[in-house]
Design a protein around this motif. Sequence first.
Motif, PDB file in Angstrom:
ATOM      1  N   VAL A  20       0.838  -1.197   0.000  1.00  0.00           N
ATOM      2  CA  VAL A  20       0.000   0.000   0.000  1.00  0.00           C
ATOM      3  C   VAL A  20       0.876   1.252   0.000  1.00  0.00           C
ATOM      4  O   VAL A  20       0.624   2.219  -0.722  1.00  0.00           O
ATOM      5  CB  VAL A  20      -0.952   0.006   1.210  1.00  0.00           C
ATOM      6  N   GLY A  21       1.944   1.220   0.823  1.00  0.00           N
ATOM      7  CA  GLY A  21       2.861   2.355   0.885  1.00  0.00           C
ATOM      8  C   GLY A  21       3.540   2.618  -0.447  1.00  0.00           C
ATOM      9  O   GLY A  21       3.673   3.771  -0.879  1.00  0.00           O
ATOM     10  N   LEU A  22       3.967   1.548  -1.124  1.00  0.00           N
ATOM     11  CA  LEU A  22       4.614   1.710  -2.435  1.00  0.00           C
ATOM     12  C   LEU A  22       3.645   2.291  -3.459  1.00  0.00           C
ATOM     13  O   LEU A  22       3.992   3.205  -4.216  1.00  0.00           O
ATOM     14  CB  LEU A  22       5.132   0.358  -2.923  1.00  0.00           C
ATOM     15  N   VAL A  28       5.836   4.961  -9.829  1.00  0.00           N
ATOM     16  CA  VAL A  28       7.051   5.070 -10.638  1.00  0.00           C
ATOM     17  C   VAL A  28       7.091   6.420 -11.352  1.00  0.00           C
ATOM     18  O   VAL A  28       6.158   6.783 -12.066  1.00  0.00           O
ATOM     19  CB  VAL A  28       7.127   3.927 -11.666  1.00  0.00           C
ATOM     20  N   GLY A  29       8.164   7.172 -11.114  1.00  0.00           N
ATOM     21  CA  GLY A  29       8.316   8.486 -11.722  1.00  0.00           C
ATOM     22  C   GLY A  29       7.511   9.569 -11.032  1.00  0.00           C
ATOM     23  O   GLY A  29       7.403  10.680 -11.552  1.00  0.00           O
ATOM     24  N   GLY A  30       6.973   9.264  -9.846  1.00  0.00           N
ATOM     25  CA  GLY A  30       6.173  10.230  -9.116  1.00  0.00           C
ATOM     26  C   GLY A  30       7.006  11.320  -8.465  1.00  0.00           C
ATOM     27  O   GLY A  30       8.219  11.417  -8.670  1.00  0.00           O
ATOM     28  N   SER A  31       6.355  12.120  -7.628  1.00  0.00           N
ATOM     29  CA  SER A  31       7.029  13.284  -7.050  1.00  0.00           C
ATOM     30  C   SER A  31       8.196  12.884  -6.156  1.00  0.00           C
ATOM     31  O   SER A  31       9.247  13.541  -6.167  1.00  0.00           O
ATOM     32  CB  SER A  31       6.027  14.132  -6.253  1.00  0.00           C
ATOM     33  N   LEU A  32       8.054  11.804  -5.399  1.00  0.00           N
ATOM     34  CA  LEU A  32       9.164  11.385  -4.539  1.00  0.00           C
ATOM     35  C   LEU A  32      10.326  10.848  -5.370  1.00  0.00           C
ATOM     36  O   LEU A  32      11.493  11.101  -5.046  1.00  0.00           O
ATOM     37  CB  LEU A  32       8.689  10.335  -3.535  1.00  0.00           C
ATOM     38  N   ASP A  33      10.020  10.100  -6.409  1.00  0.00           N
ATOM     39  CA  ASP A  33      11.081   9.638  -7.309  1.00  0.00           C
ATOM     40  C   ASP A  33      11.859  10.820  -7.883  1.00  0.00           C
ATOM     41  O   ASP A  33      13.090  10.825  -7.918  1.00  0.00           O
ATOM     42  CB  ASP A  33      10.488   8.826  -8.458  1.00  0.00           C
ATOM     43  N   GLN A  34      11.137  11.839  -8.339  1.00  0.00           N
ATOM     44  CA  GLN A  34      11.789  13.008  -8.923  1.00  0.00           C
ATOM     45  C   GLN A  34      12.606  13.775  -7.878  1.00  0.00           C
ATOM     46  O   GLN A  34      13.692  14.277  -8.182  1.00  0.00           O
ATOM     47  CB  GLN A  34      10.739  13.922  -9.543  1.00  0.00           C
ATOM     48  N   THR A  35      12.096  13.831  -6.653  1.00  0.00           N
ATOM     49  CA  THR A  35      12.812  14.535  -5.591  1.00  0.00           C
ATOM     50  C   THR A  35      14.125  13.846  -5.256  1.00  0.00           C
ATOM     51  O   THR A  35      15.172  14.497  -5.126  1.00  0.00           O
ATOM     52  CB  THR A  35      11.932  14.619  -4.325  1.00  0.00           C
ATOM     53  N   PHE A  36      14.081  12.515  -5.133  1.00  0.00           N
ATOM     54  CA  PHE A  36      15.281  11.786  -4.729  1.00  0.00           C
ATOM     55  C   PHE A  36      16.332  11.722  -5.826  1.00  0.00           C
ATOM     56  O   PHE A  36      17.527  11.590  -5.540  1.00  0.00           O
ATOM     57  CB  PHE A  36      14.917  10.369  -4.268  1.00  0.00           C
ATOM     58  N   ILE A  37      15.912  11.797  -7.083  1.00  0.00           N
ATOM     59  CA  ILE A  37      16.896  11.718  -8.166  1.00  0.00           C
ATOM     60  C   ILE A  37      17.393  13.101  -8.585  1.00  0.00           C
ATOM     61  O   ILE A  37      18.409  13.230  -9.270  1.00  0.00           O
ATOM     62  CB  ILE A  37      16.303  10.968  -9.381  1.00  0.00           C
ATOM     63  N   LEU A 195      14.207   5.600  -7.435  1.00  0.00           N
ATOM     64  CA  LEU A 195      14.175   4.903  -6.151  1.00  0.00           C
ATOM     65  C   LEU A 195      13.070   3.853  -6.121  1.00  0.00           C
ATOM     66  O   LEU A 195      13.255   2.755  -5.581  1.00  0.00           O
ATOM     67  CB  LEU A 195      13.984   5.905  -5.010  1.00  0.00           C
ATOM     68  N   SER A 196      11.922   4.167  -6.719  1.00  0.00           N
ATOM     69  CA  SER A 196      10.802   3.216  -6.711  1.00  0.00           C
ATOM     70  C   SER A 196      11.178   1.906  -7.394  1.00  0.00           C
ATOM     71  O   SER A 196      10.723   0.831  -6.977  1.00  0.00           O
ATOM     72  CB  SER A 196       9.577   3.824  -7.404  1.00  0.00           C
TER      73      SER A 196
END
Length: 209
Positions: A20-22, A28-37, A195-196
């Motif tokens: 559920v958390g994932l 994939v490619g969401g806001s957290l992915d973009q932030t971490f990369i 990251l995802s």
Amino acid sequence: MLSNHSFLLRQALLLTLSLVGLLYFFPVGGSLDQTFIQPWVDLHGGFPHRNDWALAVLNHRYIKNIVIGVYVLYIAAWICSFKHPHLKARKFEFGYFIVVALLSTAIIGLLKSQSAHACPWNMTVATANGFSWDFSARQGHCFPGGHAATGFALITGYFVYRMHRPARAYFFLSAGLILGFAFGWAQMMRGAHFLSHNLWTAWIIWAFN
């Protein structure tokens, strides 16, 4: 049996909550992915560390080969267990570890081969003011994270040893998580994965185990 039943219930709960958390926090490619990369992308969407020797050669080849050596040792031990009496009692232990670990990485490889998700380095488009993400890119085969799977597969040892050698079990668990995330993070720095991608690799391998 009660202990195993309780363990399975806890694992099912952990897998459900993490799934559920994932899905909710790490599309994939969401806001957290973009932030971490973001720290590894230059102003025009390039990845300066893509061909960095420490990341592309040392981490991606040599350190990975060292970890693969662990699996080779287990294969050798399993083969020897058929002829050496003092290893015979550990035949199932060796065989289980190597079969499940190899199947774990094979599953990730199969999913990658069928995936339409592009690598981040193929998804950036330079613009007049910097760059934008092109999530329609379909060069593919970049999800989930294959390199991270080599490290994460070591957590198989946790399931092998958790009942009778807990110290060794937690060693494999720690080693698998540390190496898996280290391999995955290095690939993020190169622009090969979000990251995802690596989080899903960890989840799939844990679920398979």
